[in-house]
Design an enzyme around this catalytic site. Structure first.
Site, PDB file in Angstrom:
ATOM      1  N   ASP A 154      -4.178  -6.984   2.040  1.00 11.18           N
ATOM      2  CA  ASP A 154      -3.814  -8.470   1.829  1.00 11.18           C
ATOM      3  C   ASP A 154      -2.644  -8.666   3.096  1.00 11.18           C
ATOM      4  OD1 ASP A 154      -5.806  -8.697   0.177  1.00 11.18           O
ATOM      5  OD2 ASP A 154      -4.623  -9.144  -1.671  1.00 11.18           O
ATOM      6  N   ASP A 161       4.091 -16.946   0.130  1.00 10.71           N
ATOM      7  CA  ASP A 161       5.434 -17.359  -0.715  1.00 10.71           C
ATOM      8  C   ASP A 161       6.600 -17.390   0.127  1.00 10.71           C
ATOM      9  OD1 ASP A 161       6.179 -14.412  -0.567  1.00 10.71           O
ATOM     10  OD2 ASP A 161       4.987 -14.368  -2.461  1.00 10.71           O
ATOM     11  N   LEU A 164       3.465 -13.318  -9.520  1.00 11.54           N
ATOM     12  CA  LEU A 164       3.012 -12.956 -10.522  1.00 11.54           C
ATOM     13  C   LEU A 164       3.755 -11.979 -11.363  1.00 11.54           C
ATOM     14  CD1 LEU A 164       0.460 -12.971 -12.569  1.00 11.54           C
ATOM     15  CD2 LEU A 164      -0.414 -11.312 -11.326  1.00 11.54           C
TER      16      LEU A 164
END
Length: 293
Positions: free
Chosen positions: A72, A147, A191
């Site tokens: 990712d 983020d 998370l």
């Protein structure tokens, strides 16, 4: 089938498995009559002099589709680079979780072939822009697909800051920092910090305090078009980072402006992609399903 004639390949340098998968992918695409182009960093790991190469900035303009091989993190890097070109991106997973890179190397012919034939779904993911303003002057701008994180850097001290949303004062907080997350990033660092999972189709931003000094400071979710401002109060120099990049060291009195970026990432998925199935697989959710009447 003619919509993806020129296909760009990007991969994480320094990984032999990535190079092997790129070679397999190259052979398959050429056999399908596609023209393959590499960015300059990826071309170096291929060790070939018979391939077309261009810069990352040019790759999005030159190609109809970009395929990223890696984890990712590799796709995050590609997304920040390619969003301006509006070129769709497809990911082949050579990392760990793989929320964004959802094709396995063993599935190249089946899944990539399906995408080339027009069988795919498309997600449009928004990015965040983080601007640091010091003494009224813009110091830097950074882009984030996952983020924007205000954190303590290399120290173990708490930092102090004020948070404003749409010009309204929210709170003054002492904590290890603050995570400002897109829906894409809600399954990443946010998370692990106790933030909510946001479905990729939501137009929303999550704000997750990191180890706040007051237990009542909880994650909040705001509209995706909100302007978020942070005033740095701590004399201990914190840092602002985007998508795990080094970022910038801050000073007391600095402002961080976080807004939705005007360009978006077009992320393609092969047939059968299911966000909740990905959550079950990647996060270890219970996969038992009772019968449905």
């Amino acid at each position: 089938m003619d919509s993806f004639r020129n296909i760009g390949l990007m991969g994480r340098p320094g990984n032999a498995a990535v190079a092997d998968t790129l070679s397999d992918l190259h052979r398959y695409l050429v056999a399908q009559g596609r023209h393959v182009i590499y960015d300059d960093d990826t071309a170096e790991i291929m060790g070939r002099d018979d391939i077309q190469v261009c810069s990352k900035a040019q790759l999005g303009e030159a190609c109809d589709l970009i395929i990223v091989v890696g984890g990712d993190g590799s796709l995050l890097h590609a997304g920040r680079t390619l969003a301006r070109a509006n070129t769709p991106v497809l990911g082949i997973n050579r990392g760990r979780l793989g929320f964004l890179t959802d094709i396995l190397p063993s599935e190249i012919e089946q899944q990539v072939g399906a995408v080339l034939s027009g069988q795919y779904s498309e997600d449009v993911r928004f990015l965040l822009s983080a601007t640091v303003v010091r003494n009224g002057r813009e110091e830097s701008e950074m882009l984030a697909l996952n983020d924007v994180i205000l954190h303590t850097g290399t120290t173990v001290h708490m930092i102090e800051f004020e948070l404003y949303i749409e010009g309204q004062f929210v709170y003054r907080l002492r904590s290890d920092g603050l995570i400002i997350s897109t829906p894409t990033g809600s399954t990443a660092y946010a998370l692990s910090g106790g933030g909510p999972i946001l479905h990729p189709k939501l137009d929303a931003i999550g704000l997750v305090p990191m180890h706040p000094h007051t237990l009542s400071s909880r994650p909040i979710v705001v509209d995706g078009n909100s302007e978020i401002k942070i005033l740095v109060l701590s004399d201990i120099p914190p840092r602002v980072s985007t998508d795990g990049q080094p970022g910038q060291i801050l000073q007391a009195g600095d402002w961080i402006y976080v807004r939705k970026h005007p360009f978006k990432l077009r992320l393609l998925h092969p047939p059968g992609h299911d966000f909740y199935a990905a959550c079950r697989t990647k996060l270890g959710w219970n996969s038992h399903q009772a019968g449905i009447d």
